[in-house]
Write a protein that holds these residues in place. Structure first.
Motif, mmCIF file in Angstrom:
data_model
loop_
_atom_site.group_PDB
_atom_site.id
_atom_site.type_symbol
_atom_site.label_atom_id
_atom_site.label_comp_id
_atom_site.label_asym_id
_atom_site.label_seq_id
_atom_site.Cartn_x
_atom_site.Cartn_y
_atom_site.Cartn_z
ATOM 1 N N LEU A 1 2.392 1.993 -3.355
ATOM 2 C CA LEU A 1 1.419 2.501 -4.330
ATOM 3 C C LEU A 1 1.211 4.002 -4.133
ATOM 4 O O LEU A 1 1.267 4.800 -5.077
ATOM 5 C CB LEU A 1 0.100 1.745 -4.158
ATOM 6 C CG LEU A 1 -1.058 2.192 -5.031
ATOM 7 C CD1 LEU A 1 -0.799 1.857 -6.495
ATOM 8 C CD2 LEU A 1 -2.368 1.539 -4.593
ATOM 9 N N LYS A 2 0.991 4.381 -2.883
ATOM 10 C CA LYS A 2 0.798 5.803 -2.540
ATOM 11 C C LYS A 2 2.010 6.629 -2.945
ATOM 12 O O LYS A 2 1.888 7.699 -3.529
ATOM 13 C CB LYS A 2 0.603 5.941 -1.029
ATOM 14 C CG LYS A 2 -0.838 5.950 -0.600
ATOM 15 C CD LYS A 2 -0.901 6.249 0.852
ATOM 16 C CE LYS A 2 -2.076 7.141 1.195
ATOM 17 N NZ LYS A 2 -2.162 7.398 2.610
ATOM 18 N N SER B 1 -7.673 7.860 -7.888
ATOM 19 C CA SER B 1 -8.475 7.204 -6.839
ATOM 20 C C SER B 1 -9.039 5.873 -7.355
ATOM 21 O O SER B 1 -9.168 4.921 -6.582
ATOM 22 C CB SER B 1 -9.562 8.114 -6.283
ATOM 23 O OG SER B 1 -10.460 8.437 -7.290
ATOM 24 N N LYS C 1 0.828 -1.211 0.000
ATOM 25 C CA LYS C 1 0.000 0.000 0.000
ATOM 26 C C LYS C 1 0.858 1.255 0.000
ATOM 27 O O LYS C 1 0.602 2.205 -0.738
ATOM 28 C CB LYS C 1 -0.896 0.009 1.236
ATOM 29 C CG LYS C 1 -2.096 -0.885 1.110
ATOM 30 C CD LYS C 1 -2.980 -0.708 2.339
ATOM 31 C CE LYS C 1 -3.747 -1.988 2.559
ATOM 32 N NZ LYS C 1 -4.296 -2.128 3.889
ATOM 33 N N ARG D 1 -5.953 -1.898 -4.387
ATOM 34 C CA ARG D 1 -5.972 -2.249 -2.973
ATOM 35 C C ARG D 1 -6.611 -3.595 -2.686
ATOM 36 O O ARG D 1 -6.352 -4.204 -1.663
ATOM 37 C CB ARG D 1 -6.634 -1.155 -2.154
ATOM 38 C CG ARG D 1 -5.687 0.013 -2.001
ATOM 39 C CD ARG D 1 -6.232 1.018 -1.057
ATOM 40 N NE ARG D 1 -5.958 0.613 0.316
ATOM 41 C CZ ARG D 1 -5.753 1.486 1.288
ATOM 42 N NH1 ARG D 1 -5.788 2.754 1.057
ATOM 43 N NH2 ARG D 1 -5.516 1.072 2.508
ATOM 44 N N VAL E 1 -6.118 3.423 -6.932
ATOM 45 C CA VAL E 1 -5.933 2.998 -5.535
ATOM 46 C C VAL E 1 -7.003 1.964 -5.172
ATOM 47 O O VAL E 1 -6.699 0.886 -4.668
ATOM 48 C CB VAL E 1 -5.983 4.217 -4.582
ATOM 49 C CG1 VAL E 1 -6.012 3.764 -3.134
ATOM 50 C CG2 VAL E 1 -4.781 5.119 -4.833
#
Ligand code: CTP
Length: 459
Positions: free
Chosen positions: A237-238, A432, A234, A439, A435
């Protein structure tokens, strides 16, 4: 303007980089009557009819035509059947179009009078694009499952020059460039590859290498298109998404379905509400693909990692944000060979994603609503047709689209077009969206780790 007793003329076109030929045609069309309506094609429709290389957005093209004082009304043309509908809707007297289309619109004679007008010689949007827009220099990173298809499909996107590759294995590079003469330069050193004039890269390697390769490319200011998922953690990715934002470059996962004309049309049709309130989306994606020479065992990367991006895309686009996720997985040897992923969304709606590399199933999708459902036959992720079905089967209807090649060209065209327009994110697959979709696999990884920890504790 009171349109009573006025002669209404309509014409259609893409009008990319509005030029002299367009102006002359539009003036000729206006001269045939009193009121001129111009239908400007939208991007999705253009792609569905094979026009992949339009350089301006629908809005930019609409604005340019609207600014012409002799044009009375501008509408957007979204699908093939619209012309006939518009003839009736606007009570059109004359349909005018350049004579490069001679014969193609004779079928509209039953609604109106069709007039083919002389086209201006020696100018076209295609020529202007070639002259004014520089080619995007692009390179391949890795030699993966889709690299060959990417080279074949990129050939249809005229704004791209794809002639360079980086991979670890120099002998494999030599073989690949021999088979693909357009790939003129090969590197087995990534830093050297990134030091070249390459502006954008397509990454197709083992999943665990994505993060490092993307990070370096973004740091070097390159736009990145990378096989999904783009990261395995995670926080990675961010980090990558904010790095892309900081560097003002584009970072997109190569989820081809998101860019297919029929898939986008499906989302628009669902919004119209014919099937009522949507309650459930179910989508399956299985693959028994095995390849001996793949650098890392494809299967050992796990069914959820490799395949869940596709069902997650459909479920996310239709149902929105997830509230909870439950996994029903099978498989051993440290990876899953199948997973049934059940998610809940707003108002208690449910998503059911089924992925497998160790079992084969029907790769279809169903979107269920209170009044009816949409059925997308296998392989739904290569969307070609979909059915709106109702209990009263007479009311059911169908949409059918053709797409060219293996479908990758629409994604490549969108990637190139965003770069050309200086956009750093895509509305079709926004950060978004990325994500939310990625996720699912990342949460599954946490779930496995937690389960392993609990198992050890119990022992
Ligand atoms: N047109 C014309 N003379 C030209 C170019 C286009 O009369 N030299 C007309 C077409 O016949 C059509 C309208 O303009 O009626 C819109 O065409 P469009 O396809 O948008 O323009 P092109 O320049 O042909 O675009 P492309 O090169 O992308 O096909």
């Amino acid at each position: 303007m009171n349109l009573k007793n006025k002669k209404i003329v309509i014409t259609y076109g893409t009008y990319d980089m509005l030029h002299e030929g367009h102006l002359k045609l539009l003036k000729r069309a206006k001269a045939l009557g009193d009121y001129l309506i111009v239908g400007v094609t939208d991007e999705n429709y253009d792609r569905s009819r094979g026009k992949l290389n339009v350089s301006q957005s629908t809005q930019e093209r609409v604005d340019a035509v609207k600014a012409l004082d002799f044009v009375d009304k501008v509408i957007v043309e979204k699908h093939k059947k619209q012309k006939a509908e518009d003839m009736v809707k606007y009570d059109v007297d004359i349909f005018a179009i350049g004579d490069d289309w001679i014969g193609a619109f004779d079928y509209l004679n039953k609604y109106t009078h069709v007039e083919y007008l002389p086209r201006t010689e020696g100018i076209s949007s295609t020529q202007l694009r070639k002259k004014h827009i520089g080619l995007i220099k692009m390179g391949l990173v890795g030699l993966g499952r889709d690299t060959q298809a990417f080279v074949d499909e990129a050939a249809y996107v005229s704004s791209i020059k794809l002639n360079r590759i980086y991979a670890d294995d120099f002998l494999a590079i030599k073989k690949f460039s021999k088979e693909n003469p357009s790939i003129e330069y090969g590197h087995d050193n990534y830093e050297d590859f990134l030091d070249t004039h390459v502006q954008a890269v397509y990454i197709d390697t083992a999943l665990k290498r994505h993060y490092t390769l993307i990070k370096k490319a973004l740091e070097a200011g390159k736009h990145v298109l990378c096989e999904n998922p783009i990261a395995m953690e995670k926080k990675e990715l961010k980090e990558l998404l904010s790095l892309a934002k900081k560097q003002k470059v584009l970072l997109l996962p190569a989820l081809k379905t998101a860019f297919m004309p029929a898939f986008n049309q499906l989302l628009k049709e669902i919004e119209k509400g014919d099937i009522g309130e949507i309650k459930e989306v179910r989508a399956t994606r299985t693959s028994l693909y095995r390849e001996k020479n793949y650098p890392e065992s494809f299967i050992a990367q796990g069914a959820t990692n490799i395949l869940s991006g596709y069902p997650s895309l459909l479920i996310h686009k239709v149902l929105g944000k997830r509230k909870s996720t439950t996994f029903f997985d099978q498989g051993d040897d440290g990876y899953d060979t199948s997973n049934l992923i059940v998610t809940t969304h707003k108002n208690g709606t449910v998503g059911v994603a089924r992925v497998a590399t160790g079992a084969k199933s029907e790769g279809d999708a169903v979107i269920s609503g209170t009044k009816g459902y949409v059925y997308i036959p296998a392989p739904w992720w290569l969307t070609k047709e979909f059915y709106f079905k109702f209990e009263d089967s007479h009311k059911s209807y169908k949409f059918k689209y053709e797409f060219e090649g293996c479908g990758l060209r629409y994604m490549i065209a969108e990637f190139a077009s965003l770069i050309q327009r200086g956009k750093h994110t895509s509305q079709t697959l926004s950060p978004s969206d990325i994500v939310a979709i990625s996720r699912v696999a990342l949460e599954y990884k946490d779930f496995r780790e937690q389960r392993a920890e609990n198992d050890t504790k119990e022992k």
